[in-house]
Design a protein around this motif. Structure first.
Motif, short mmCIF file in Angstrom:
data_model
loop_
_atom_site.label_atom_id
_atom_site.label_comp_id
_atom_site.label_asym_id
_atom_site.label_seq_id
_atom_site.Cartn_x
_atom_site.Cartn_y
_atom_site.Cartn_z
N ALA A 150 -21.58 -2.01 -66.91
CA ALA A 150 -21.31 -1.15 -65.75
C ALA A 150 -22.62 -0.66 -65.12
N ARG A 151 -22.49 -0.14 -63.89
CA ARG A 151 -23.67 0.45 -63.27
C ARG A 151 -24.02 1.76 -63.96
N ALA A 211 -7.35 -2.36 -56.70
CA ALA A 211 -8.33 -2.58 -55.63
C ALA A 211 -9.32 -3.70 -55.94
N ARG B 101 -16.47 0.94 -62.32
CA ARG B 101 -17.63 0.09 -62.05
C ARG B 101 -18.93 0.79 -62.44
N SER B 102 -18.91 2.12 -62.31
CA SER B 102 -20.09 2.91 -62.69
C SER B 102 -19.74 3.74 -63.92
N ALA B 183 -13.66 1.96 -56.24
CA ALA B 183 -13.49 0.68 -55.52
C ALA B 183 -14.14 0.77 -54.14
N ASP B 187 -20.27 0.65 -54.97
CA ASP B 187 -19.96 0.11 -56.30
C ASP B 187 -18.83 -0.94 -56.25
N GLY B 191 -18.87 -6.50 -57.84
CA GLY B 191 -18.19 -7.64 -58.47
C GLY B 191 -17.81 -7.38 -59.92
#
Lengths: 233, 233
Positions: A150-151, A211, B101-102, B183, B187, B191
């Motif tokens: 993950a970021r 999403a 994602r983060s 989403a 971020d 991908g």
């Protein structure tokens, strides 16, 4: 009971032994660590204006340094005001409901760890490296491999985050397992059903964010977290 | 973000709305009651020698009188010394691990209720009728039908039992549900996979005490508690 049979003394001893086996404390580090590894949500007890407050929060453990990291803004706020306060962190896994022949012998099968200590408040301002270490520990405890996937947090996010670090020095473990204990003695002759209704935590297959662009692959480390029918430890 | 597209204001508003939906408080009695009905183990916070102690214990709710009954000898001992102390009872159900994602947007889906109050200590000596009412409530909360099926406590057992009764007056509910919220914004373009690893409590088929005489039937009210594949609420 008015009739004392010669074997009743033995019978009571046996029952006593069973009781100790069903519900027991442990000072084993392995038992503690197994309970810590089997979950990622604890109940944190802090003192707020003289009243205990119990909040569920995410934890992660660095087993090398024997440090428990906790995420908790409410707790952090309360601890900012009383930095030397002792907190209590309890982690409990429910394994079953124990139905005995008598109401008195009913119970719960569980594994529980209770940790006491004075936590260190970790913020970006006071300990930026420790904050990153703690966040990595938390993330990897919940989802191994996710810290590299993950970021990672940027400075703005780090400034909005605080953790508590608690040494795993003062911990106690209690567990209960197995069937009820009133088979012997007069209740055993009542003809009543007795046993355990087992409870398991089932971890399901990863559910993608609606999403997500279609076709986004599920990384192996996330697929490994849950699969249909898989149970956690 | 340096490029401000005309639709980004809308987008941020949308994200804010999502956040409120993901994690929210509730003052609804129905939401509170649903959380209380979905379990039978709470974490009880009491003050012991100035330090918060968090212990897992069994609870049951009388929804007619809006009373929470707690089983807890340790807590009872501490409350015998400070009868006017406020306690905090927290009930938490874990529904999933939210992988965003983060790292910053990671979280847990859960339903949690926190109840504050000054409990009444109920013993056989001080309130024998209330003790029976409380034990019936606890037993029926965990296993409806069991109070009429199992052998009820005798006087010796009642003398060894104490309960806490807490009015459901001061309660707060917090829940989080749904997918992660990153989403939108930059971020979303990374991908990365994002979604939820669902957690369920699975209640298994009743496991008979090995000491039961072969052929002891499973009563219908116990069979109804758990079956292979059934999930609790």
């Amino acid at each position: 009971m008015t009739d004392q049979e010669p074997n009743q003394q033995l019978s009571v001893t046996e029952r006593t032994r069973h009781r100790r086996l069903r519900e027991q404390g442990s000072t084993s580090r392995d038992d503690l660590d197994a309970i810590l590894r089997a979950g990622f949500v604890c109940h944190l007890g802090v003192l707020v204006d003289g009243t205990p407050m119990v909040v569920p929060t995410v934890y992660g453990v660095d087993f090398a340094t024997r440090t428990l990291y906790l995420h908790g803004s409410v707790a952090s706020r309360s601890l900012a005001h009383s930095p030397d306060a002792t907190i209590c962190v309890t982690i409990t896994h429910i394994d079953g409901l124990v139905l005995a022949r008598s109401v008195f012998e009913h119970g719960v099968n569980y594994r529980s760890a209770m940790i006491y200590g004075t936590p260190e408040l970790i913020t970006h301002a006071t300990a930026p490296e420790a904050l990153l270490t703690g966040l990595r520990t938390l993330t990897e405890h919940c989802a191994p491999g996710q810290w590299d996937y993950a970021r990672r947090p940027n400075t703005k996010e780090l400034r909005a985050t605080s953790l508590l670090a608690l040494p795993l020095d003062e911990a106690s473990v209690k567990t209960a397992s197995g069937p009820p204990e009133d088979a012997e003695g007069p209740d055993g002759a009542l003809g009543l059903w007795a046993g355990v209704i087992p409870h398991h935590t089932r971890v399901g297959a990863p559910e993608p964010d609606p999403a997500l662009p279609p076709g986004t692959p599920v990384p192996a480390h996330i697929a490994a977290l849950g699969a249909p029918g898989s149970d956690s430890a």
